[in-house]
Design a protein around this motif. Structure first.
Motif, PDB file in Angstrom:
ATOM      1  N   UNK A   1     -10.121  -7.016 -18.948  1.00 45.39           N
ATOM      2  CA  UNK A   1     -11.080  -8.076 -18.652  1.00 45.39           C
ATOM      3  C   UNK A   1     -11.750  -7.912 -17.299  1.00 45.39           C
ATOM      4  N   UNK A   2     -11.847  -6.677 -16.825  1.00 43.11           N
ATOM      5  CA  UNK A   2     -12.460  -6.420 -15.514  1.00 43.11           C
ATOM      6  C   UNK A   2     -13.919  -6.857 -15.508  1.00 43.11           C
ATOM      7  N   UNK A   3     -14.357  -7.570 -14.471  1.00 46.40           N
ATOM      8  CA  UNK A   3     -15.775  -7.900 -14.351  1.00 46.40           C
ATOM      9  C   UNK A   3     -16.589  -6.663 -13.966  1.00 46.40           C
ATOM     10  N   UNK A   4     -17.878  -6.740 -14.143  1.00 49.31           N
ATOM     11  CA  UNK A   4     -18.794  -5.620 -13.935  1.00 49.31           C
ATOM     12  C   UNK A   4     -18.614  -4.942 -12.577  1.00 49.31           C
ATOM     13  N   UNK A   5     -18.726  -5.699 -11.517  1.00 44.27           N
ATOM     14  CA  UNK A   5     -18.654  -5.123 -10.171  1.00 44.27           C
ATOM     15  C   UNK A   5     -17.311  -4.480  -9.870  1.00 44.27           C
ATOM     16  N   UNK A   6     -16.249  -5.115 -10.310  1.00 44.12           N
ATOM     17  CA  UNK A   6     -14.909  -4.586 -10.072  1.00 44.12           C
ATOM     18  C   UNK A   6     -14.708  -3.290 -10.863  1.00 44.12           C
ATOM     19  N   UNK A   7     -15.222  -3.244 -12.093  1.00 46.53           N
ATOM     20  CA  UNK A   7     -15.088  -2.034 -12.911  1.00 46.53           C
ATOM     21  C   UNK A   7     -15.804  -0.862 -12.243  1.00 46.53           C
TER      22      UNK A   7
ATOM     23  N   UNK B   1     -16.493   0.394 -20.645  1.00 45.47           N
ATOM     24  CA  UNK B   1     -17.816   0.003 -21.131  1.00 45.47           C
ATOM     25  C   UNK B   1     -18.722  -0.538 -20.029  1.00 45.47           C
ATOM     26  N   UNK B   2     -18.172  -1.157 -18.992  1.00 48.78           N
ATOM     27  CA  UNK B   2     -19.018  -1.548 -17.864  1.00 48.78           C
ATOM     28  C   UNK B   2     -19.594  -0.303 -17.191  1.00 48.78           C
ATOM     29  N   UNK B   3     -18.772   0.743 -17.060  1.00 50.19           N
ATOM     30  CA  UNK B   3     -19.296   1.972 -16.463  1.00 50.19           C
ATOM     31  C   UNK B   3     -20.339   2.609 -17.374  1.00 50.19           C
ATOM     32  N   UNK B   4     -20.129   2.545 -18.689  1.00 50.85           N
ATOM     33  CA  UNK B   4     -21.126   3.076 -19.621  1.00 50.85           C
ATOM     34  C   UNK B   4     -22.468   2.350 -19.437  1.00 50.85           C
ATOM     35  N   UNK B   5     -22.419   1.046 -19.170  1.00 50.18           N
ATOM     36  CA  UNK B   5     -23.638   0.284 -18.910  1.00 50.18           C
ATOM     37  C   UNK B   5     -24.297   0.747 -17.615  1.00 50.18           C
ATOM     38  N   UNK B   6     -23.519   0.995 -16.582  1.00 53.21           N
ATOM     39  CA  UNK B   6     -24.067   1.497 -15.313  1.00 53.21           C
ATOM     40  C   UNK B   6     -24.794   2.823 -15.550  1.00 53.21           C
ATOM     41  N   UNK B   7     -24.154   3.733 -16.275  1.00 48.97           N
ATOM     42  CA  UNK B   7     -24.762   5.038 -16.557  1.00 48.97           C
ATOM     43  C   UNK B   7     -26.064   4.863 -17.338  1.00 48.97           C
ATOM     44  N   UNK B   8     -26.059   3.970 -18.321  1.00 51.78           N
ATOM     45  CA  UNK B   8     -27.269   3.721 -19.107  1.00 51.78           C
ATOM     46  C   UNK B   8     -28.396   3.185 -18.230  1.00 51.78           C
ATOM     47  N   UNK B   9     -28.093   2.221 -17.373  1.00 51.05           N
ATOM     48  CA  UNK B   9     -29.118   1.611 -16.515  1.00 51.05           C
ATOM     49  C   UNK B   9     -29.674   2.637 -15.528  1.00 51.05           C
ATOM     50  N   UNK B  10     -28.790   3.382 -14.868  1.00 50.00           N
ATOM     51  CA  UNK B  10     -29.246   4.385 -13.889  1.00 50.00           C
ATOM     52  C   UNK B  10     -30.093   5.447 -14.588  1.00 50.00           C
ATOM     53  N   UNK B  11     -29.667   5.899 -15.752  1.00 47.25           N
ATOM     54  CA  UNK B  11     -30.440   6.902 -16.493  1.00 47.25           C
ATOM     55  C   UNK B  11     -31.811   6.362 -16.892  1.00 47.25           C
ATOM     56  N   UNK B  12     -31.857   5.123 -17.344  1.00 45.54           N
ATOM     57  CA  UNK B  12     -33.140   4.521 -17.728  1.00 45.54           C
ATOM     58  C   UNK B  12     -34.067   4.409 -16.518  1.00 45.54           C
ATOM     59  N   UNK B  13     -33.538   3.967 -15.394  1.00 43.61           N
ATOM     60  CA  UNK B  13     -34.351   3.840 -14.184  1.00 43.61           C
ATOM     61  C   UNK B  13     -34.887   5.209 -13.758  1.00 43.61           C
ATOM     62  N   UNK B  14     -34.025   6.232 -13.773  1.00 39.77           N
ATOM     63  CA  UNK B  14     -34.471   7.571 -13.386  1.00 39.77           C
ATOM     64  C   UNK B  14     -35.508   8.122 -14.359  1.00 39.77           C
ATOM     65  N   UNK B  15     -35.342   7.874 -15.643  1.00 37.33           N
ATOM     66  CA  UNK B  15     -36.336   8.331 -16.617  1.00 37.33           C
ATOM     67  C   UNK B  15     -37.675   7.628 -16.429  1.00 37.33           C
ATOM     68  N   UNK B  16     -37.637   6.334 -16.196  1.00 37.67           N
ATOM     69  CA  UNK B  16     -38.880   5.582 -15.970  1.00 37.67           C
ATOM     70  C   UNK B  16     -39.540   6.057 -14.681  1.00 37.67           C
ATOM     71  N   UNK B  17     -38.757   6.282 -13.641  1.00 33.22           N
ATOM     72  CA  UNK B  17     -39.309   6.777 -12.377  1.00 33.22           C
ATOM     73  C   UNK B  17     -39.929   8.159 -12.566  1.00 33.22           C
ATOM     74  N   UNK B  18     -39.303   8.995 -13.357  1.00 32.18           N
ATOM     75  CA  UNK B  18     -39.848  10.325 -13.626  1.00 32.18           C
ATOM     76  C   UNK B  18     -41.174  10.236 -14.368  1.00 32.18           C
ATOM     77  N   UNK B  19     -41.236   9.356 -15.343  1.00 30.15           N
ATOM     78  CA  UNK B  19     -42.493   9.157 -16.075  1.00 30.15           C
ATOM     79  C   UNK B  19     -43.584   8.622 -15.152  1.00 30.15           C
ATOM     80  N   UNK B  20     -43.210   7.653 -14.312  1.00 31.78           N
ATOM     81  CA  UNK B  20     -44.185   7.065 -13.392  1.00 31.78           C
ATOM     82  C   UNK B  20     -44.666   8.083 -12.361  1.00 31.78           C
ATOM     83  N   UNK B  21     -43.809   9.040 -12.021  1.00 30.11           N
ATOM     84  CA  UNK B  21     -44.168  10.052 -11.024  1.00 30.11           C
ATOM     85  C   UNK B  21     -44.917  11.231 -11.638  1.00 30.11           C
ATOM     86  N   UNK B  22     -45.155  11.171 -12.924  1.00 33.73           N
ATOM     87  CA  UNK B  22     -45.921  12.239 -13.570  1.00 33.73           C
ATOM     88  C   UNK B  22     -45.088  13.309 -14.234  1.00 33.73           C
TER      89      UNK B  22
END
Length: 156
Positions: A26-32, A53-74
């Motif tokens: 039952x670990x909360x997001x930040x603690x996990x 699964x909280x860490x899996x969410x972190x990986x998903x979010x970071x990957x999405x942000x990096x992909x969007x940033x890459x698209x925005x940067x050309x």
């Protein structure tokens, strides 16, 4: 807070968290996320579903942000126009993505290994990932499985 018998869940410390050598059910997001980095390359012990699964969410979010940033940067423009070079911005974002991947690949593998231990399976089951598609599906089933108290055999 966790519920259950003492035989099921480890003793909590004064801060409310179990010791690092025990899973935190039952670990909360930040603690996990914090525990992920504190157990950076620890392959022994166990990890609860919430820690995994909280860490899996972190990986998903970071990957999405990096992909969007890459698209925005050309970054996508080069692939679409057939050019072989990326824009400077896309190169920087790609370098950040490579650093992120290198910094988290071993601890992510260690977390998966500990999650398998919590289901009373050897971490070597992770090698199923080498079987295309089927291996990933089997591992997904293992990762969503409930904890098995017999997994304590993997604790130190």
């Amino acid at each position: 807070m966790t519920t259950g018998s003492p035989a099921t869940y480890p003793q909590q410390t004064q801060g409310g968290e179990p010791p690092l050598d025990q899973p935190y059910y039952g670990a909360p997001f930040g603690v996990a996320a914090k525990r992920f980095f504190q157990k950076y390359a620890t392959f022994s012990g166990r990890a609860s579903r919430s820690e995994y699964w909280w860490w899996a969410l972190v990986v998903f979010i970071v990957s999405a942000v990096l992909n969007i940033a890459s698209l925005a940067a050309g970054g996508a423009g080069a692939a679409m126009t057939g050019e072989t070079s990326m824009t400077p911005g896309a190169t920087v974002v790609s370098a950040i993505a490579v650093i992120w991947t290198l910094a988290t690949i071993i601890p992510t593998l260690a977390l998966a290994w500990r999650r398998l231990h919590d289901t009373n399976r050897s971490g070597a089951w992770y090698l199923l990932i080498l079987i295309p598609i089927v291996g990933a599906i089997i591992l997904l089933v293992f990762f969503v499985s409930a904890s098995d108290p017999a997994g304590r055999r993997f604790d130190r």
